[in-house]
Design a protein around this motif. Sequence first.
Motif, PDB file in Angstrom:
ATOM      1  N   PRO A  14       0.826  -1.213   0.000  1.00 16.58           N
ATOM      2  CA  PRO A  14       0.000   0.000   0.000  1.00 16.58           C
ATOM      3  C   PRO A  14       0.863   1.267   0.000  1.00 16.58           C
ATOM      4  N   ALA A  15       0.261   2.366  -0.429  1.00 14.55           N
ATOM      5  CA  ALA A  15       1.000   3.618  -0.584  1.00 14.55           C
ATOM      6  C   ALA A  15       1.615   4.099   0.723  1.00 14.55           C
ATOM      7  N   CYS A  16       0.879   3.925   1.835  1.00 15.33           N
ATOM      8  CA  CYS A  16       1.376   4.430   3.120  1.00 15.33           C
ATOM      9  C   CYS A  16       2.668   3.717   3.528  1.00 15.33           C
ATOM     10  N   VAL A  17       2.697   2.413   3.302  1.00 15.54           N
ATOM     11  CA  VAL A  17       3.870   1.613   3.676  1.00 15.54           C
ATOM     12  C   VAL A  17       5.057   2.025   2.801  1.00 15.54           C
ATOM     13  N   GLU A  18       4.768   2.209   1.522  1.00 11.92           N
ATOM     14  CA  GLU A  18       5.818   2.572   0.572  1.00 11.92           C
ATOM     15  C   GLU A  18       6.441   3.934   0.929  1.00 11.92           C
ATOM     16  N   ALA A  19       5.583   4.846   1.450  1.00 10.77           N
ATOM     17  CA  ALA A  19       6.059   6.215   1.654  1.00 10.77           C
ATOM     18  C   ALA A  19       6.696   6.460   3.014  1.00 10.77           C
ATOM     19  N   CYS A  20       6.481   5.574   3.980  1.00  8.53           N
ATOM     20  CA  CYS A  20       6.957   5.836   5.340  1.00  8.53           C
ATOM     21  C   CYS A  20       8.473   6.092   5.325  1.00  8.53           C
ATOM     22  N   PRO A  21       8.896   7.307   5.716  1.00  8.68           N
ATOM     23  CA  PRO A  21      10.318   7.649   5.579  1.00  8.68           C
ATOM     24  C   PRO A  21      11.221   6.921   6.571  1.00  8.68           C
ATOM     25  N   VAL A  22      10.656   6.427   7.682  1.00 10.54           N
ATOM     26  CA  VAL A  22      11.518   5.771   8.679  1.00 10.54           C
ATOM     27  C   VAL A  22      11.367   4.252   8.654  1.00 10.54           C
ATOM     28  N   GLY A  23      10.593   3.762   7.717  1.00  8.52           N
ATOM     29  CA  GLY A  23      10.421   2.307   7.608  1.00  8.52           C
ATOM     30  C   GLY A  23       9.692   1.704   8.797  1.00  8.52           C
ATOM     31  N   ALA A  24       8.761   2.490   9.368  1.00  5.66           N
ATOM     32  CA  ALA A  24       8.025   1.967  10.532  1.00  5.66           C
ATOM     33  C   ALA A  24       6.938   0.984  10.119  1.00  5.66           C
ATOM     34  N   MET A  25       6.551   1.025   8.851  1.00  2.00           N
ATOM     35  CA  MET A  25       5.428   0.186   8.410  1.00  2.00           C
ATOM     36  C   MET A  25       5.920  -0.914   7.482  1.00  2.00           C
ATOM     37  N   ARG A  26       5.428  -2.125   7.694  1.00  6.05           N
ATOM     38  CA  ARG A  26       5.762  -3.253   6.821  1.00  6.05           C
ATOM     39  C   ARG A  26       4.456  -3.891   6.382  1.00  6.05           C
ATOM     40  N   PHE A  27       4.497  -4.531   5.228  1.00  6.27           N
ATOM     41  CA  PHE A  27       3.264  -5.107   4.673  1.00  6.27           C
ATOM     42  C   PHE A  27       3.573  -6.446   4.011  1.00  6.27           C
ATOM     43  N   GLY A  28       2.644  -7.364   4.064  1.00  7.35           N
ATOM     44  CA  GLY A  28       2.844  -8.644   3.398  1.00  7.35           C
ATOM     45  C   GLY A  28       1.758  -9.642   3.772  1.00  7.35           C
ATOM     46  N   ASP A  29       2.021 -10.888   3.432  1.00 11.28           N
ATOM     47  CA  ASP A  29       1.053 -11.953   3.678  1.00 11.28           C
ATOM     48  C   ASP A  29       1.345 -12.579   5.042  1.00 11.28           C
ATOM     49  N   LEU A  30       0.394 -12.456   5.940  1.00  9.81           N
ATOM     50  CA  LEU A  30       0.601 -12.973   7.297  1.00  9.81           C
ATOM     51  C   LEU A  30       0.653 -14.506   7.298  1.00  9.81           C
ATOM     52  N   ASN A  31       0.110 -15.110   6.253  1.00 14.13           N
ATOM     53  CA  ASN A  31       0.112 -16.576   6.178  1.00 14.13           C
ATOM     54  C   ASN A  31       1.414 -17.112   5.599  1.00 14.13           C
ATOM     55  N   ASN A  32       2.220 -16.222   5.045  1.00 18.96           N
ATOM     56  CA  ASN A  32       3.430 -16.671   4.371  1.00 18.96           C
ATOM     57  C   ASN A  32       4.637 -16.471   5.289  1.00 18.96           C
ATOM     58  N   PRO A  33       5.208 -17.555   5.808  1.00 17.55           N
ATOM     59  CA  PRO A  33       6.301 -17.409   6.780  1.00 17.55           C
ATOM     60  C   PRO A  33       7.539 -16.742   6.204  1.00 17.55           C
ATOM     61  N   GLU A  34       7.606 -16.670   4.856  1.00 22.38           N
ATOM     62  CA  GLU A  34       8.769 -16.004   4.250  1.00 22.38           C
ATOM     63  C   GLU A  34       8.655 -14.483   4.304  1.00 22.38           C
ATOM     64  N   HIS A  35       7.453 -13.981   4.511  1.00 23.41           N
ATOM     65  CA  HIS A  35       7.253 -12.530   4.544  1.00 23.41           C
ATOM     66  C   HIS A  35       7.629 -11.960   5.917  1.00 23.41           C
ATOM     67  N   ALA A  36       8.212 -10.763   5.883  1.00 25.18           N
ATOM     68  CA  ALA A  36       8.701 -10.144   7.125  1.00 25.18           C
ATOM     69  C   ALA A  36       7.574  -9.950   8.145  1.00 25.18           C
ATOM     70  N   VAL A  37       6.398  -9.563   7.659  1.00 19.01           N
ATOM     71  CA  VAL A  37       5.294  -9.299   8.603  1.00 19.01           C
ATOM     72  C   VAL A  37       4.917 -10.552   9.384  1.00 19.01           C
ATOM     73  N   ALA A  38       4.970 -11.714   8.707  1.00 19.76           N
ATOM     74  CA  ALA A  38       4.606 -12.968   9.368  1.00 19.76           C
ATOM     75  C   ALA A  38       5.567 -13.247  10.525  1.00 19.76           C
TER      76      ALA A  38
END
Lengths: 74, 249, 408
Positions: free
Chosen positions: B187-211
Amino acid sequence: MLPTTFEFRWDAGHMIFFGVFYAVVIAIFTSLVYVAVKSIIDVYRDMTARNEANASEHPEHPHEATNEAVIAKS
Amino acid sequence: MKTESGDQRIARYGMTIDVDKCTGCGTCAVVCHMENNVPFTVDESDKSRNMAWMRIYKVDNGLDYPHVRVVYFPRPCMQCDHHTPCVSVCPASATNYDGLTGIVDQINTRCIGCRYCMAACPYMVRCFNWWDPVWPKDMEKHLNPDVAPRMRGVVEKCTFCSHRYLKAKDKAHNEGRDYLREDEYVPACVEACPVGAMRFGDLNNPEHAVAQLIQSPRAFRLLENLHTEPKVYYLSSYEWVRKLADNFA
Amino acid sequence: MTSEHTTPKLERCSRQKFLVWLSVWGLLLAWGLYGAFLCLFKGLNQTGMNNYFVFGLWITVDLAIIALGAGAFFSGFLFYILKVDHLKDLIGAAVVIGFICYSGAIGMLTIDIGQPLRGYFSFWHANVHSMLTEVIFCITCYLFVLTIEFTPLILENKRLSEFPLFKYIGENLHGIMAVFALVGTFLSFFHQGSLGGMFGVLFARPFAYRTGVAIWPWTFFLFILSAIASGPALTTLVVWTTQKVTGKQLVRRSTLSKLAKLSATLFFVYLILKAADTVYWANVTAPQMGFAFTRFYQGPYGMELLFLELFVFGLLPAVLLLIPKAREHDFSLVIGCLFICMGIVLNRFVMTVQTLSIPVLPFEKFVAYAPTWQEWAVAAAVLGYGVIVYSLSYRYLHLFPREHELNA
C-alpha cells in the motif's frame, strides 16, 4: 433478491430468508387476488340479480324476460 | 495465488506498524489522500466530518515533564479477520471480505449510505461523504486514475490500496507467474513511510517479514478484547504503549 | 367494522374549523418538507450528524415510532386471531395510528440514507446476514399489509361504498383480515426484534452488544416485548386525546382501562427482563470486553438516563396502571400511558445515541450530539403528517364503531 442478480450466491441463509420472504409475499398476493376475484363475482352476481328482479317487476318487456330465461336455462 | 515456493495458499494480507519508530510526520496520511483520491473538506479542522483513511493519533503516557512520553498511532483500516463487524451488517452487500486475500473492500457504487457499518466499526475507520468531493481545478490532474472518486452520500474507507493488488496480480499474470513477490504489492502508506516503521505482506506466508514480526513479543493489536482479529499489528517495546491499545475493566 | 351495518350519520365540526385545524399541522409539515428538501438537495451535511454520530434524532424517532406503532399489529392479533372482542371499539384507530407510524418512519429513513435513490439496493443486493436487511424487508412488507388493513376503513366511507365494487372489496378484505393480521404479526415480530438486534449484534460496541440465543441477541426479544407493551399505551393515549379534542365519547371507558392494563402488564414483564439483562450485561458482557459499567455513563449521557428509563418511565407507570383504581382516573391513566411511551422513546434514544457517544478506541473521546433545525423539522413533520392523516380519517371514516351509540 433474485438468483439472476450480480454476484448472487445461494447459501442456507438465502434459502431461509428468501424462502420466508417469498412465502409472505405469496400469502399477501394470493389473498389480494382472492379478494379481487370474489369482489368482481359479487358485483356480477348483484347485477344479475338486479336484472332478474327488474325483469320480473316489468313483464311489459317480454322480449328481455324471454332472453333472461333462455340464458338461465342454458 | 501461490507463494514463491509454489504452495497454493490463501493469503491474509496484513501490516505491522512500529510505533517506537513512528515520528508522526504524517507522510502516510498525505500519500493515502493522494493515492486514493480522498477528498478534503473546506474546514479540515472539523475532525468529526473530515475524510481520513489513515488517521494519526498522538498519545502520551499521562505524566508531566520530564517523564512525559509521546507515541503516534497511525490507524489505517484494521482489516478485521473474524466476523468482520462492517461486512456482516451492511444491508446492501456493499462491504466485501475477499476470501483469497483477506482484504475488506468497499463497493462504493453499491453503498446506500445508511452508515450502519460506521456504527459497527470500533476503530472509527469509516468516513461518510457529507459533501460532494470537490478538488481545485489544477488538482484534478493529479487524481489517481486507478481509483474512482466517491460521491456524496456514501461511506468509504482504507482498502489496503486493493487497486495496487489488482495491478500487481495482472503484472504477475502477464509475466507468467501465479504468485506475487513480497515487494510487489505494498500500500502507498507503507511505501512512503520515511523511517520504515510500516511493513506489509502476507501474514500466512512465513517467508514474509510481517509474518515473522507479528510473532515478536513487541507485537499487539488494537482492541483485542473485542475479538475482531485485526490484520494490522503494532510493535512497541514499551509496556505502557501496549496497554494503551485496549480497554480494561 | 362489519359491512352489513349502515354507517350512521356522525356529527363533525364545521369545514372551516377543520381547515384551520389542518392548516396548523400543515405548516408543521411544510416546515419539515423544507428541511427534508435541504437534506436531499444539499446532502446530510445539513444535519448535526458526523462520523461519530452516524445515527441521530431521525433513527431515534424511527425506532420509537415503529415501537409505538406496534399497537396496530398487536391489537389486530388480539382482535382477529385471539378474538378479544372489546378491541373492536378501537381497532380501526389502532390501524390508522400504525399506518401513520410506519409510513412516517419509512419516509424519514429515505431522507436519512445518503443515497435515497439506491434504497432498493438493500432488496436487490440483500445481505441476508444483516439485521438491517431484515428490518428493511419486514417494515416495507408490513407497511403494505397496514395499507391493506386501512383500505376497508376507507372503502366504508359513505360516498365510496356507493360503488358496488369498492363496497365488496371492503367487505371481502374484511372477511379475510385474519390472514393479513397473522402475516402482519409475523412481520412485526421480526422487524421489532431486528431493530433491537441491529444494536445487540454490534459486538464491537460494548454498550449495545448483548449475548443471546442463536443469531438473536437479548435486545431482539426486549424490543419485541417493549413494542407490544408500548403500542397499546400509545393507542390509549391517542384515543383519549381524540375524545378530549372532539368532546365526544368514542370508546367505552372500560376498553381504555383494559388496554392500559394490558400495556402495563406487558411493560412490567419487560422491565423485569430488562433489569435482568442490564445486570448480566453490566457484570459479565461489558467487563469481558474491557469496559466497567460506570464508564458508559459520562457527560450529558449520565447514569440518570438509566434511572429515568428503569424507574421514572419504567416501574412507576407500570405499577400505576396495574392499580385498578388508578386506571379509572383519567389523569393517572394518561400519565401512566404517556410515561410508558416516554420510557420507550428514551430506551431507543439510549440504544441509538448513547451507543455512539461512547469511545471504544482508547484514544478517542466521549462526544455529544445536537440535532440541527433541519432534523427537528423533519421529525416534527412526521407529527404534522400523522395528525393530518388521523384527523382526515376521523372526519371522513368510521373509525370508532361505537361512536354513534355512545353519543346518542
